[in-house]
Each structure stands twice: as structure tokens, then as C-alpha cells.
Design an enzyme around this catalytic site. Structure first.
Site, PDB file in Angstrom:
ATOM      1  N   GLY A  36       0.823  -1.206   0.000  1.00  0.00           N
ATOM      2  CA  GLY A  36       0.000   0.000   0.000  1.00  0.00           C
ATOM      3  C   GLY A  36       0.861   1.262   0.000  1.00  0.00           C
ATOM      4  N   ILE A  52      -3.191  -7.705   9.481  1.00  0.00           N
ATOM      5  CA  ILE A  52      -4.554  -8.242   9.716  1.00  0.00           C
ATOM      6  C   ILE A  52      -4.536  -9.404  10.707  1.00  0.00           C
ATOM      7  CG2 ILE A  52      -5.601  -7.518   7.529  1.00  0.00           C
ATOM      8  CD1 ILE A  52      -5.081 -10.441   6.537  1.00  0.00           C
ATOM      9  N   PHE A  73      -9.563  -6.225   1.661  1.00  0.00           N
ATOM     10  CA  PHE A  73      -8.831  -6.127   0.390  1.00  0.00           C
ATOM     11  C   PHE A  73      -7.412  -6.653   0.496  1.00  0.00           C
ATOM     12  CE2 PHE A  73     -12.130  -2.943   0.108  1.00  0.00           C
ATOM     13  CZ  PHE A  73     -12.556  -3.042  -1.203  1.00  0.00           C
ATOM     14  N   TYR A 141      -2.575 -18.593  -6.320  1.00  0.00           N
ATOM     15  CA  TYR A 141      -3.320 -17.374  -5.986  1.00  0.00           C
ATOM     16  C   TYR A 141      -4.831 -17.658  -5.993  1.00  0.00           C
ATOM     17  CZ  TYR A 141      -5.688 -12.935  -6.784  1.00  0.00           C
ATOM     18  OH  TYR A 141      -6.573 -11.892  -6.716  1.00  0.00           O
ATOM     19  N   ARG A 282       2.711 -15.903 -21.412  1.00  0.00           N
ATOM     20  CA  ARG A 282       3.047 -15.875 -19.983  1.00  0.00           C
ATOM     21  C   ARG A 282       2.398 -17.105 -19.340  1.00  0.00           C
ATOM     22  NH1 ARG A 282       1.069 -10.630 -16.608  1.00  0.00           N
ATOM     23  NH2 ARG A 282      -0.973 -11.587 -16.908  1.00  0.00           N
TER      24      ARG A 282
HETATM   25  N1  UDP Z   1      -0.406  -8.806 -20.827  1.00  0.00           N
HETATM   26  C1  UDP Z   1       0.518  -8.601 -21.841  1.00  0.00           C
HETATM   27  N2  UDP Z   1       1.648  -7.882 -21.556  1.00  0.00           N
HETATM   28  C2  UDP Z   1       1.907  -7.391 -20.319  1.00  0.00           C
HETATM   29  C3  UDP Z   1       0.950  -7.585 -19.288  1.00  0.00           C
HETATM   30  C4  UDP Z   1      -0.193  -8.313 -19.577  1.00  0.00           C
HETATM   31  O1  UDP Z   1       0.329  -9.045 -22.963  1.00  0.00           O
HETATM   32  O2  UDP Z   1       2.966  -6.784 -20.121  1.00  0.00           O
HETATM   33  C5  UDP Z   1      -1.615  -9.584 -21.111  1.00  0.00           C
HETATM   34  C6  UDP Z   1      -1.742 -10.817 -20.230  1.00  0.00           C
HETATM   35  O3  UDP Z   1      -1.090 -11.899 -20.812  1.00  0.00           O
HETATM   36  C7  UDP Z   1      -3.261 -10.985 -20.165  1.00  0.00           C
HETATM   37  C8  UDP Z   1      -3.804  -9.555 -20.294  1.00  0.00           C
HETATM   38  O4  UDP Z   1      -2.727  -8.782 -20.816  1.00  0.00           O
HETATM   39  O5  UDP Z   1      -3.698 -11.720 -21.276  1.00  0.00           O
HETATM   40  C9  UDP Z   1      -4.221  -8.970 -18.965  1.00  0.00           C
HETATM   41  O6  UDP Z   1      -3.166  -9.177 -18.047  1.00  0.00           O
HETATM   42  P1  UDP Z   1      -3.116  -8.487 -16.636  1.00  0.00           P
HETATM   43  O7  UDP Z   1      -1.815  -8.879 -16.014  1.00  0.00           O
HETATM   44  O8  UDP Z   1      -3.389  -7.034 -16.788  1.00  0.00           O
HETATM   45  O9  UDP Z   1      -4.336  -9.110 -15.839  1.00  0.00           O
HETATM   46  P2  UDP Z   1      -4.715 -10.656 -15.541  1.00  0.00           P
HETATM   47  O10 UDP Z   1      -5.755 -11.012 -16.557  1.00  0.00           O
HETATM   48  O11 UDP Z   1      -3.482 -11.480 -15.623  1.00  0.00           O
HETATM   49  O12 UDP Z   1      -5.287 -10.601 -14.167  1.00  0.00           O
END
Ligand code: UDP
Length: 324
Positions: A36, A52, A73, A141, A282
Site C-alpha cells: 500500500g 490483519i 482487500f 493465488y 506468460r
Molecule cells: N499482458 C501482456 N503484456 C503485459 C501484461 C499483460 O500481454 O505486459 C496480457 C496478459 O497476458 C493478459 C492480459 O494482458 O492476457 C491482462 O493481463 P493483466 O496482467 O493485466 O491481468 P490478468 O488477466 O493477468 O489478471
């Protein structure tokens, strides 16, 4: 009404705090400031720096501040890190939440709003994800959030806890005034990284995978503004209090946008080019995640008010003005 906001100095929590203030209620923040930002805490809001799981501290806050409800949160939310270091996630997201809940119940505090996530569904092969789908997370997660949901269900049966589990899709955007916004360290999210690559072209955005089974080959997500999420929290709190019930809701705009569509929208809003390049996938990214928020519409009378352009416009304003 006095609402304890754990993680109230974090990204979504800090918007929640302002939303509560604007609605004439009183937020109290508990945040350990690991992720934060002190700068995001409004000067007039009572802030406790701590954990917490510090049962003495939480008891003191509940009694001293006459807390009526808790919005929880504070959690770790880096999916990749949760794979590499699940211990940290089970400890912080699950075990500490249990300690928090026990103290609340010991103090007869039974109204609880939980930040859950669409990651609890895993990678379902459907056009829109409703609450009826089974929850099969694909990373630690998501499992930690699902484990808390299960605990909440058991606690509500046994101890009369009333809770709402709010399963966010992709939280995005910032306050209109540009004073608070998304500031994760490290930042991993698409919209801030795309906008940062505009402001600092040396920071090239990598498009994680262009060979997914989606119309343009990049992943599709459902982006929802942080203030739309905040609104859902107050509506959910009203629902569980008024109807003496517990419930879960998917919170999304019900619109899916690909990574390339997000990049185009960032370019349209800013009038500038995103510096980006196709890259490897990723690990752990589902191809397509879009909400069916019909239940929240029907029961909470909630709907996402911000469209994609408005979401990105607020994020753009924040990226240009940010001080932390
Ligand atoms: N993404 C990307 N490049 C980045 C970060 C994210 O292409 O540098 C893609 C990621 O693979 C996903 C989408 O953007 O398909 C949303 O990713 P983010 O990390 O914002 O949120 P998530 O869906 O993982 O919670």
C-alpha cells in the site's frame, strides 16, 4: 456506519475508501504498507499501520472505532509469484484471513465483504462466466482465494457470519482527479504497462502470446473500473445486512477486449503510439475470461458504468500525474 477497510492503502482499497467517504460513511484503514501507499490515504481518515493477523490490534480497532462491517482487500495478487512461492500466498491470503475472521467473530462483528477473483474459476471454456460454473483455479493465488470463500461458507453456516464474496474480473482505471491510481511494484498489469510505454518508450510492452484461440490471437479479458467495483461493495454490504444473507457475485463489464484492442484503445485515448512487440505466452494465462454479471445486476441492481475508453482515460490521467 464505520467500515474497516483492510488494504485501504492499496489500489482497489484506496478507491473504496474514497467511495465510502463520498457516500457519507466512515472508513477506517488497516494496512501494513507492504504494497500500500501512505500517500493514497486521505488526511482525515483514521489509519492503523499493522497486520490483519495482529489479533490485539484488530480487537482494539474494532472496539475503539466501533466497527460495523469489514471490507477485506489486503492480499497478495501476483499470480506468477504465487506459483514460485505458494507458501507466502497461503500464509498471507488464507491463514491471516482466518485469524482476522476469528477476531471479528469473537467481537460479534458478522458483516464481511471479501475481495475474491475470477481466478477462482480457472480457465473455463465458456463465452461468459457465471457464478454457476464450478470453481477450478489453475494457480495458487486462485486457490488461496477459493479456500477463503470455502471458509466463509463454513463460518456463515456455523457462526452466523454474513458475507459477500465479490469475484472481480480485471480491475482497472483510477480516480478522476488523478490523485490515486494503480501503482503496483512491480507492475504486471496490461493497461498501466501500455500507458507507461507511451510515456517512456524505452519500456517496451510485451504482448504475451499472439497464438491464442481468440479472434486476433491475443488474450481476451473483461476490464472493470475500480469505482464500479467500489460501488458493488457498498451495494453488497447493503444486501447482506438488509436480507440477512450471504452471497457471491461476479463483477465485470461483460465485454471482452483482446490485448491488441486494449493497445489500440490506449493509443486512441492518448493520441500517441504504444511501443509494443509480440512475445512468448506468460505461464498461467487463460485465453478468454469474460464475466456474466447478470446476478449482480438482478440482485444488487449493479452495473458497470465506465466503458473501456473512460477506464483508460482515467488511467491515462493518473499515469501522467502520478507522484508515487
Ligand atoms: N499482458 C501482456 N503484456 C503485459 C501484461 C499483460 O500481454 O505486459 C496480457 C496478459 O497476458 C493478459 C492480459 O494482458 O492476457 C491482462 O493481463 P493483466 O496482467 O493485466 O491481468 P490478468 O488477466 O493477468 O489478471
Amino acid at each position: 456506519m464505520n467500515i474497516l477497510v483492510t488494504g485501504g492503502a492499496g489500489y482497489i482499497g484506496s478507491h473504496m475508501v474514497r467511495y465510502i467517504l463520498r457516500h457519507g460513511l466512515r472508513p477506517v484503514i488497516l494496512d501494513n504498507l507492504v504494497y500500500g501507499h501512505k500517500e493514497s490515504i486521505p488526511p482525515k481518515v483514521k489509519f492503523y499501520r499493522g497486520d490483519i493477523a495482529d489479533q490485539k490490534l484488530v480487537t482494539k480497532i474494532i472496539r475503539k472505532e466501533k466497527i460495523n462491517a469489514v471490507m477485506h482487500f489486503s492480499a497478495y495478487a501476483f499470480v506468477g509469484e504465487s506459483v514460485l512461492n505458494p507458501r507466502k500466498y497461503y500464509e498471507n491470503n488464507f491463514s491471516k484471513t482466518q485469524k482476522l475472521l476469528n477476531v471479528l467473530l469473537d467481537n460479534n462483528l458478522t458483516h464481511f465483504i471479501f475481495s475474491s477473483t475470477c481466478a477462482t474459476y480457472g480457465a473455463p471454456d465458456v463465452k461468459k462466466i457465471s457464478e454457476k460454473l464450478p470453481q477450478n483455479p489453475i494457480n495458487p493465488y486462485g486457490f488461496t482465494k477459493l479456500a477463503v470463500e470455502k471458509m466463509l461458507a463454513d463460518y456463515s453456516q456455523a457462526y452466523g457470519l454474513r458475507y459477500a464474496a465479490l469475484r472481480y474480473f480485471n480491475a482497472a482505471g483510477a480516480d478522476d482527479d488523478g490523485v490515486i491510481g494503480e501503482a503496483h511494484a512491480p507492475e504486471t498489469h496490461l493497461i498501466p504497462l501500455a500507458l507507461q510505454s507511451i510515456l517512456q518508450p524505452a519500456r517496451q510492452l510485451k504482448i504475451f502470446g499472439a497464438d491464442y484461440p481468440t479472434p486476433d490471437g491475443t488474450c481476451v479479458r473483461d476490464y472493470v473500473h475500480v469505482y464500479d467495483l467500489a460501488a458493488a461493495h457498498l451495494q453488497a454490504l447493503d444486501h447482506i445486512m438488509r436480507n440477512k444473507t450471504s452471497d457471491c457475485f461476479n463483477l465485470g463489464s461483460e465485454n471482452g477486449y483482446s490485448v491488441r484492442e486494449i493497445i489500440s484503445a490506449c493509443e486512441k485515448v492518448s493520441g500517441l503510439k504504444v511501443n509494443c512487440q509480440d512475445a512468448e505466452r506468460r505461464a498461467g494465462d487463460p485465453a478468454y475470461l469474460v464475466a456474466d454479471s447478470g446476478k449482480a445486476k438482478k440482485i444488487l441492481n449493479w452495473r458497470a458504468q465506465y466503458d473501456l475508453e473512460k477506464i483508460i482515460a482515467t488511467a491515462w490521467q493518473w499515469e501522467q500525474k502520478r507522484r508515487y
